[in-house]
Structure formats: C-alpha cells, structure tokens
Design a protein around this motif. Structure first.
Motif, mmCIF file in Angstrom:
data_model
loop_
_atom_site.group_PDB
_atom_site.id
_atom_site.type_symbol
_atom_site.label_atom_id
_atom_site.label_comp_id
_atom_site.label_asym_id
_atom_site.label_seq_id
_atom_site.Cartn_x
_atom_site.Cartn_y
_atom_site.Cartn_z
ATOM 1 N N LEU A 72 0.818 -1.207 0.000
ATOM 2 C CA LEU A 72 0.000 0.000 0.000
ATOM 3 C C LEU A 72 0.849 1.254 0.000
ATOM 4 C CD1 LEU A 72 -2.699 -1.242 2.515
ATOM 5 C CD2 LEU A 72 -3.031 -0.790 0.085
ATOM 6 N N HIS A 120 -13.288 -7.441 4.248
ATOM 7 C CA HIS A 120 -12.153 -6.776 3.599
ATOM 8 C C HIS A 120 -12.063 -7.191 2.130
ATOM 9 C CE1 HIS A 120 -8.224 -5.166 2.863
ATOM 10 N NE2 HIS A 120 -7.715 -6.355 2.628
ATOM 11 N N TYR A 131 -8.779 -3.546 7.058
ATOM 12 C CA TYR A 131 -8.858 -5.015 7.168
ATOM 13 C C TYR A 131 -9.765 -5.399 8.343
ATOM 14 C CZ TYR A 131 -6.919 -9.485 5.569
ATOM 15 O OH TYR A 131 -6.742 -10.712 5.014
HETATM 16 C C1 LIG Z 1 2.282 -1.804 3.159
HETATM 17 C C2 LIG Z 1 1.196 -2.810 3.336
HETATM 18 N N1 LIG Z 1 0.937 -3.270 4.572
HETATM 19 C C3 LIG Z 1 -0.059 -4.171 4.750
HETATM 20 C C4 LIG Z 1 -0.787 -4.634 3.705
HETATM 21 C C5 LIG Z 1 -1.896 -5.677 3.917
HETATM 22 N N2 LIG Z 1 -3.207 -5.018 3.750
HETATM 23 C C6 LIG Z 1 -3.841 -5.012 2.593
HETATM 24 S S1 LIG Z 1 -5.242 -4.110 2.621
HETATM 25 C C7 LIG Z 1 -5.016 -3.754 4.247
HETATM 26 C C8 LIG Z 1 -5.992 -2.867 4.944
HETATM 27 C C9 LIG Z 1 -6.044 -1.541 4.278
HETATM 28 O O1 LIG Z 1 -6.971 -0.726 4.896
HETATM 29 P P1 LIG Z 1 -7.346 0.627 4.225
HETATM 30 O O2 LIG Z 1 -6.156 1.376 3.847
HETATM 31 O O3 LIG Z 1 -8.272 1.323 5.139
HETATM 32 O O4 LIG Z 1 -8.068 0.222 2.874
HETATM 33 P P2 LIG Z 1 -9.449 -0.596 2.727
HETATM 34 O O5 LIG Z 1 -9.109 -2.008 2.449
HETATM 35 O O6 LIG Z 1 -10.200 -0.428 3.971
HETATM 36 O O7 LIG Z 1 -10.137 0.044 1.584
HETATM 37 C C10 LIG Z 1 -3.873 -4.344 4.738
HETATM 38 C C11 LIG Z 1 -3.418 -4.265 6.125
HETATM 39 C C12 LIG Z 1 -0.449 -4.161 2.440
HETATM 40 N N3 LIG Z 1 -1.078 -4.582 1.351
HETATM 41 N N4 LIG Z 1 0.523 -3.229 2.279
#
Ligand SMILES: Cc1ncc(C[n+]2csc(CCOP(=O)(O)OP(=O)(O)O)c2C)c(N)n1
Ligand SMILES: [Mg+2]
Length: 1001
Positions: free
Chosen positions: A366, A502, A437
C-alpha cells in the motif's frame, strides 16, 4: 519590537476596532477590519473585550493583567475617548447617570457582537468536528477527541455542541451585523442570530466537514469559505442531479453484477463507497473546464475495478475477461486484476473536451505507488512544457488505514512545494470506510482523522458523508477548483463504510459485530438518492428503472463478449505507452557508446573551466579541483567525475533529457562531482556547469532532494516510466540508505516490466565499499539485488551465440553492476540509451575510488569503437605468460585496488591474475570462461572485500562452479551479521587477513 511600540500597536488596533464596533452598532454599517495585523481573530476580540472590562472596573479581571494594561504608556483608554476621537461632533454633554447607562449598554452590545463573531469563527474552525460525515452515524470527530481526553470518564450522553456562553435563547431573534469573514449572508449584511446559527449548522455541521482555517494563505481560506458558505453553494441543477443519479446507478450495479457473477472472487468491492465514482467523475468533468488535459491517477485495491470501468472507461469486456483463467499472449508474470493500469483519451460531453485519463499499475504494497505517480505526473508536465501544472494533474486515492499509517504518504506529500519535485498540487482522495482489514481506527491511528497528514503540508481537507451524493459532488468540484486555482494539494475524505468483508472471502462479523449490524440496515446510496430525487420530483420511478435496465443490458452484453476472449493480453493494460520507440529501433542493435575526440575535448574542457571571475566568484577549493581536472585533461586522463561528465554531456548533446536526483547530488556526497557552483558573494546565485555545454542541448535536471529515499526513489521511478528518451538517475548518499526504499525495488524496479510490461531505464547509484566507515556506510548490500535477479543459474546461455550478451540483457529483469573504471561507467550510462529497450541498472559506485588513481581511464577508452566491458580480463604481466599464473582471482568492485596494489608490492604480478566482473548480472559467462581457460594451471578463487555471507560471492559462486564444472574457493572477510565493523582496529585486522589470503600462493 519594544514593549512601548507593542503597546502602541495594541492601543491603535484596539482603538480602531472598538471604534468600528461602536460605529457599526450605531450606524449598522459594514464592519471591516481594514488593517490586518497579528491582533486579528479571536486574540484581538479577547483583548478588546477584556480591556474594556478592565478599563471599566479595575479588579473585574484577573490581576495578572494589570501590569500589562498599566504598562501601556499614557492614560488608560476610555470608550469616551474613542467616541470623541472618531465622532466628536455627534457627542453631546450628558449627565453622569446617562453616561454610565450608555456605557453599560454599549459594552453589552459589544460583548454580544463579539460573541456572535466568535461563534461564527468557531463554526468555521471546529464545525467539522460535529459534522455528520459518517453514514453509519457511529462517530463524530468531536466525540473521538472527548473520549480520548476523558479516557477514564463516562462520556456517554455528553453532547458536543458549539456554544457561546454570552448568548442564549433571548438573543436568538436579535439581528447582528455579519463580519466580512463570513459569506453566509450572501447579499445580506445582517441576520438574526437564529438564522446565523441555522446557516452555519447547514454549512459546517451536516454532510461536509471542512478543515481549512489551518491554511496559511488567506486567499485560500477565503476561497473555500466562499465556496462553502455562500447561500445556494451546494445547490445542484436538475441536469446535475440526474447525472449524479445515473452515475450512482452504474457504480452500484457494477458491484452487484460482480457479486452475482463471481461471488467468491477477490476484487475488493466498493460497496458502501460507490459515490466515489460521482466524486471522480465530477473532478474529471470540471478539470476539463479548467484546462486540464491529462490526469494521472493511482489507487489502492478498494473499488479499483469500478474506477477502471466508470472513470477510466476500461472496456467491460476486458475487465470481465480477467475473471477467467486464460493463457497470456505475452511473456511476463502479469498481475492480479485489481493492480492493473490503463489509459484512455476520454471525451467529456459536459464540456465537449478530450482528456487523457490514466491509472497507474500498482503493487499490493500500500501507498508505494503514491510517489511513483507524482513522479510520473512531473515527467508528463515536463514533456508537455507544462511548467505550472495547468495541463497535467495527479489524483491519488488511498485507503483510510494506509493513508494514516504509511510514512511514504508524508514522504510524497512533503514534496509538494519543492521546486524540483512539485506537481503543482495533487488531489488526494481517501476512501475512508472506517476500517483497515479488521482493525478499527481507534487502534490504527492517534489522530481524530485519517487525513491529518494533510495538516503538515498546508492542505485543506473536506470530510464528506458518502451517502450524500450531492455533497460528494460539491466537495469534488471545490477540490478541483481549489487545486487549479492555487496549485496546491487538497484532500477529500470520503467517509463511507465497507458493506462486506475486507475482501469477498472475509467475514466482518468476527471482528466488527456492532458496526456490521448497523451496516446490514443500510440502504445503498443509489436508493437513498433515488428516493430524494423522487420526492423532489426530479426523477420518476420509471427513469430510475430505465437507467438500471440500460446498464444491466450493457453489462450482460459485455459478459457475453468476454466469453469469446481466449487469450489474456498484458499489453492491453499498459498505462504509459512509448509510442513508436520499439518500432523505430533495430531490436538487435546497440548504438555506439563511444564518442568522438571533438566531443571529448569540448566536454572535458568545459568541465574544468570556471566561470569568468568578474562575473562569478567560485570557492577556492573548487578552483583547485578544476585545476586538477585540467591537468588530467591535458594528460588525456579521466577520473570518475570526468567519466560521468563525458557520459552526461554527450547524452545532453544527443537531446537526451537527464534527470538526476538524490541527497546532495549537486556537489556529490564525497565532494567529487561539483556540477553546481555557488557564488561566494551573492546568496543563492549558482552556476550549473553542464547546463551550458551546447546551445541546443537537452535539459539537465540535477537536483538535491529532500532527505527521503522511499519517496524520492519512487518518484524517480515514476519519472523514468514517462519516456525512453530519458536518463533518470537516483543516487543514494551511501548504498545502505536505499534500505528504506526497499519496497520500490521489490515492487517496481525489479519486476515492473514482468508484471505490467512497463519498462524503466532508471539508474540507481549506490556508493559501496568496505573502507572502515562503519557498519552501515560500508555496504550497498549488493547481495540483495543479486538475489532478485531472474536468471536460472543452472542454465548457461549459448556462449557461441554472438548476440548472447544482448539476449541476456533483453530477458533480464534488471542489470546489476559494480564498475571500476570511469570509462566503463561512461559506457554503461550511455548504453542505457543505446539499447533498443530499457532496463533498470543497480550500480554499486565507488567511494574511495572516486579519487583513487586506480579508478582512471585514458581518453582513448571513450572513443568510437570502445564499449562497455562486462568483465575486464587481466591485461598485466600475468596475461603475458598465463602458464606461469598460480592464482586466478575473479572479483568485483573496489577489492581490485587491494589486489592490484598488493601483487605489485609483493612482486606477484606475473603469478596472480585478476578478472574484474563489472556486470554481475547478467553474468558475463563468455568472458569469464575465456579467462578460466587461459590460466589452466591457476587455482581459481572468487575474491571480495565483503563478509562471506554478503557481497557477490554466493551469486558468483554458483554460476562460476556451474560454468567451470568444479568447486572454487572464496577469499573474503569472515561471515558477519553486520555489514562491516565500526572498530578501526578490527577493520585493520580484517584487512590484513584478507590481504594475506590474497597473496598466499
Ligand atoms: C504496506 C502494506 N501493509 C499491509 C498490507 C496488507 N493489507 C492489505 S489491505 C489492508 C488494509 C487496508 O486498509 P485501508 O487502507 O483502510 O483500505 P481498505 O481495504 O479499507 O479500503 C492491509 C493491512 C499491504 N497490502 N501493504
Ligand atoms: Mg479502510
């Protein structure tokens, strides 16, 4: 400022303001503070009110103020003084009793007026805390703050409101003059208190929470205030409302369609946040009106497919086809469907204009795409000559948890105002579904909002309830107008919810039972808005049903078409096409990298020439360096800096734009480069040596960067994607600084081509060498890059094939080098452009070698006919009598100096042969094998100065052993957890032992 002057300013300001109050109360005239000073806003109000109290009855306020007010020189200020001073003729002598009653009445009026002013300001400053931006109604930002402040108290039932102690119900129908710092009146200059509160509640405490009073620029504040407060600002025309409805229908029905056709397939649906489509569409439409010609977008997983279809207008057939397993047409590993990018030239009917909309491919990690897309935007602005960001703009979409959690968000946003990095404002959109998540915001961040990073970069934030589609469209329009007017970042926080888990496989009730009970009762946003429009008589049931059917028909049609697609094409998902480049190049030809003698002369002479001393005063040290350079030029020799200058200068001459950034690159961390001289007598005046080499040369964008690696490297990778006619270089100060940029290596540089067929010719320069500088500064960790190389070490290429080297390069994921001569550095850099394709280069650059006589090349090594040497075979005495050579050392990098010095010192030059492997990957099997065969009697070693568990040893070992069919030994430092010792004594001991092993025959 002295106390007396300070007092005078206060007195003058007080007089003016108090007079204005008194005068406006009397004459109901427009009150405006003509003089903006530091005593504006609530400070001066407070001081004014307090001063009046103090002047009236000493002892009525805390005695600590006595000193302050007493210290004002001259007699204490009286209300009479003010009235006399400004309206002397209107004041008639009055009895003592009358005067005191008048005084009380005026004081009361002033108090009320001030209270109302403060109330207005409180709404503007804090209204967002009370805004009902959460569609689930579970939280207000204010209650978040109260809860954290009173963590141990029972806060249930505590109501958050904006109040003023001085005013109450009895004042509600009193009419107040509106200050000029509000637009709620529109053309009206005064309103009843009831109406004032009503309007402020509507603007600041309903579906939109506006955070803007923290901005530094008063024009920005006024702009937002006007766009939010002006009566009717949020109103939409009938056409606009119907358009919003249609867009919602598409967004909602697409998600439903996915869910019906592929219920268990992971796609990170947008359900609960579908109005994001309305937001984006409004931005795209309005941007065309404002002159934007290209939008470069990036976004995370959530709702990406919906954006691709409804905003980027990716063909539904292509998207649907991605759901079935298909063999790909092209080579490459590809990527999952919610990471893919695309671009389109879209026609916007509302404005009759075309706009290019692109979505950048991005990895799972992310936020790593954030700096990449900003760099891409800057590059596109460069190529379009768009110096102010009028034509090209970035939109970056984020998740709430990632936006507040990932440091690279800050690393990206803080580039916004840096001249060499700005893109003149990006729009950030947070798809804030209030969960990451399975983690609630209260466990995921320490601030009330997920968007609080915006406050560090002077960006306004609009929090908006995603279930109020008109409010969503409104803030979108304000945001794009703001960005285009002020060329600054703006953040839209779309507060929504996540209707399901999620991903489509997750069960949210495990972890958020209460939230999801509430979510189950929520209607979809199209239904909510449809009902509203029906009630307003703007759409009928038939309209809505018609639009739904129309879209369902489209979806079904494409579903059928997708069935006919039999091969998957990665090329269909390219986001930045290099039109014409590959077609125009002979895929089997590497252009000449040598340059003519004339060019060598022109560039080298220029590089050692100082500007005229009468025009520019350079530092004496620079003059010394230039004198040394000149000496070398006269001898026809180049050091590292000269080799680099020859490479850059010749590329600039050939119209290749160079962008070179990193910390302190202008001078060079080790003070070897000096491409920018600083006038020693004029602050800020610089002379940029390579900018004025040829009259029609390309642009040389050499810039010191901020102290960020992740952000800047990502940015430069994005820049490098923009064009093949470009050399992008990022240099770390020390190789180890690249550690914090690891995700950029792992998710873009090393495999971007394989995943998304997008090529990059970026060169990453990592100063490297074990030279006693301590654990971190002694290692670029070359082993990490080698470990990510994508060849098969058991598969030795066809060494008889004349095109082997080029074929190796073409199929390599990147190139890893440690070059030991300025000429080889020169050829490597020029080869980046000479190749008929683009590959990233990871280059271990020297530290001590920058000034070491070993790292020198003759000018003849730069001439046409010379080229990059993947390995440098032995050329000294040992090569003349190979049969006498007892030891053959393959090595890479700076250890060559040690070997060379040592064998000279010990008179072993004819017994120890050395072959420098300059290009570690792709491995130069052919040259290495020739060397091996040449020294038949020699024992073969791989020698490195790094510790045995690090450096290129393990990578080289397996390839050498496979090639030679026998085991070889390693000469190195012993294994170690740290990349080097920090203890001088230990360093010396290790070096001594290493040397002993080298010369042992
Ligand atoms: C740097 C990073 N850390 C952890 C993850 C694992 N991960 C994927 S989606 C997510 C939750 C993301 O939450 P948010 O930013 O609020 O987006 P949403 O899925 O709620 O739209 C996590 C922890 C990742 N993909 N990248
Ligand atoms: Mg989230």
């Amino acid at each position: 400022m002295s106390l007396t002057r300070f007092s005078c300013v206060i007195r003058a300001t007080q007089k003016l303001q108090v007079y204005q109050w008194a005068w406006s109360c009397k004459h109901k005239a427009d009150y405006s503070s003509r003089a903006e000073s530091f005593l504006t806003g609530s400070n001066v109000n407070y001081l004014e009110a307090q001063y009046l109290d103090w002047a009236k009855t000493k002892g009525s306020i805390d005695s600590s103020w006595d000193n302050f007010y007493d210290s004002l020189s001259g007699p204490a200020l009286q209300i009479e003084d003010i009235q006399d001073e400004f309206s002397p003729t209107t004041v008639k002598p009055k009895s003592k009793q009358d005067t005191s009653k008048d005084k009380e009445a005026i004081t009361e009026k002033i108090k009320l007026h001030l209270a109302v002013q403060n109330l207005i300001r409180s709404y503007q400053a804090r209204g967002h805390l009370l805004a009902k931006t959460d569609p689930l109604g579970l939280s207000l930002a204010a209650s978040y703050i109260m809860k954290s402040k009173n963590a141990t108290l029972e806060t249930k039932g505590l109501e958050c409101r904006i109040v003023s102690r001085e005013i109450g119900e009895k004042h509600m129908d009193m009419v107040f003059k509106l200050p000029d710092r509000t637009c709620i009146g529109g053309t009206e200059t005064e309103l009843s208190l009831r109406e004032i509160i009503h309007r402020l509640e509507n603007v600041y405490c309903r579906s939109i929470g506006t955070e803007y009073l923290h901005l530094f620029d008063i024009d920005c504040i006024n702009f937002i205030r006007e766009r939010m407060e002006t009566p009717g600002a949020l109103d939409k025309s009938v056409e606009e409302k119907r358009l919003i409805m249609r867009r919602l229908t598409k967004a909602v029905f697409l998600e439903k369609y996915f869910a019906t056709k592929w219920p268990a397939e992971k796609r990170f649906g947008l359900e609960g946040g579908e109005s994001m489509v309305v937001m984006l569409e409004e931005i795209v439409d309005t941007s065309t009106k404002l002159g934007v010609e290209s939008i470069v977008m990036a976004m995370q997983h959530r709702g990406r497919l919906n954006m691709l279809v409804n905003v980027c207008r990716k063909q539904l057939t292509d998207i649907f086809a991605q759901f079935k397993p298909m063999e790909p047409k092209e080579a490459g590993s590809g990527d999952i469907k919610y990471h893919l990018g695309t671009y389109i030239h879209r026609f916007i009917r509302r404005t009759n204009k075309y706009i290019k909309v692109s979505m950048s491919a991005n990895p799972s990690h992310l936020e790593v795409v954030s700096p990449v897309v900003v760099g891409k935007t800057r590059a596109e602005q460069y190529w379009k000559g768009d110096n102010n960001g009028d034509k090209v703009m970035a939109i970056i979409m984020h998740g709430d948890a990632a936006f507040s959690g990932q440091g690279v968000v800050y690393e990206t946003m803080h580039l916004g105002n840096l001249p060499a990095f700005t893109t003149h404002g990006s729009i950030h959109i947070v798809c804030n579904n209030q969960i990451g998540y399975t983690t609630d915001p209260r466990f995921a961040r320490s601030s009330p909002y997920c968007s609080d990073v915006a406050k560090c970069v002077d960006a306004p934030v609009f929090h908006v309830n995603a279930d109020d589609a008109e409010a969503v469209a409104h803030v979108a329009r304000v945001a794009i107008e703001y960005r285009c007017k002020f060329k600054k970042d703006v953040v839209l926080d779309l507060v929504c919810y996540r209707r399901f888990g999620h991903s489509e496989e997750d069960e949210p009730m495990f972890t958020q039972p209460f939230m999801y009970k509430k979510i189950k009762s929520m209607q979809t946003v199209d239904k909510i808005y449809g009902e509203k429009l029906k009630a307003e008589g703007i759409v009928t049931d038939a309209d809505v049903k018609g639009w739904e059917k129309e879209y369902m028909d489209t979806l079904n049609r494409h579903f059928e078409l997708a069935k006919k697609v039999t091969k998957l094409s990665i090329m269909d998902w390219i986001d930045t096409p290099w039109t014409g480049f590959f077609e125009a190049r002979d895929p089997k030809k590497v252009e000449e990298t040598g340059i003519s003698e004339t060019s060598i002369n022109t560039i080298s002479r220029h590089f050692c020439k100082a500007p005229e001393p009468w025009a520019f005063e350079v530092h004496k040290g620079v003059n010394r360096i230039l004198a040394n350079r000149e000496k070398m030029v006269n001898e026809g020799v180049a050091d590292w800096a000269m080799g680099e200058a020859l490479a850059f200068g010749s590329l600039l001459r050939d119209k290749i734009h160079i962008r070179f950034t990193g910390e302190d690159v202008e001078r060079g961390t080790m003070a070897h480069r000096h491409h920018v001289y600083h006038h020693q007598g004029v602050d800020g005046a610089t002379y940029r040596v390579l900018d004025v080499l040829y009259p029609d040369q390309a642009n040389y964008a050499l810039h010191n960067s901020s102290l960020s690696e992740f952000g800047i490297l990502g940015y430069e990778v994005g820049y490098s994607y923009s064009s093949p006619q470009l050399l992008t270089i990022w240099e770390a100060q020390y190789g180890d600084f690249a550690d914090t940029a690891q995700p950029v290596f792992d998710t873009f540089i090393c495999n971007g081509e394989s995943k998304w067929v997008c090529q990059s010719g970026i060169v990453v320069q990592l100063p490297h060498g074990v030279d006693g500088a301590g654990p971190e500064h002694s290692s670029g960790r070359v082993e990490r890059y080698l470990q990510a190389c994508d060849d098969d070490e058991d598969n030795i290429p066809d060494l008889d094939d004349k095109e082997m080297a080029l074929k190796q390069l073409r199929s390599a994921n990147w190139i890893v080098c440690n070059v030991t001569t300025p000429a080889n550095y020169f050829h490597l850099i020029r080869r980046q452009i000479a190749l008929p394709f683009r590959k990233p280069v990871i280059l271990m650059t020297p530290k001590v070698g920058l000034k070491h006589p070993f790292y020198r090349s003759k000018f003849s090594e730069f001439l046409p006919g010379t080229c990059f040497q993947r390995a440098i075979p032995e050329a000294g005495p040992a090569s003349k009598k190979p049969e006498c050579v007892k030891k053959l050392l393959f090595c890479s990098g700076k250890v060559a100096i040690t070997i060379d010095e040592l064998r000279k010192e010990k008179k072993l030059e004819d017994q120890i042969a050395m072959c420098r492997i300059e290009q570690l990957f792709p491995f130069p099997y052919d040259i290495v094998l020739q060397e091996f065969c040449k020294y038949e009697c020699a024992k073969v070693y791989f020698c490195q100065e790094e510790h045995k568990n690090q450096g290129p040893w393990l990578f080289a070992k397996v390839r050498l052993e496979n090639l030679f069919g026998k085991k070889i030994e390693c000469i190195s430092r012993p294994p170690s957890a740290a990349s080097a010792t920090g203890i001088k004594w230990m360093h010396a001991k290790e070096l001594k032992e290493l040397k002993e092993k080298i010369i042992k025959i």
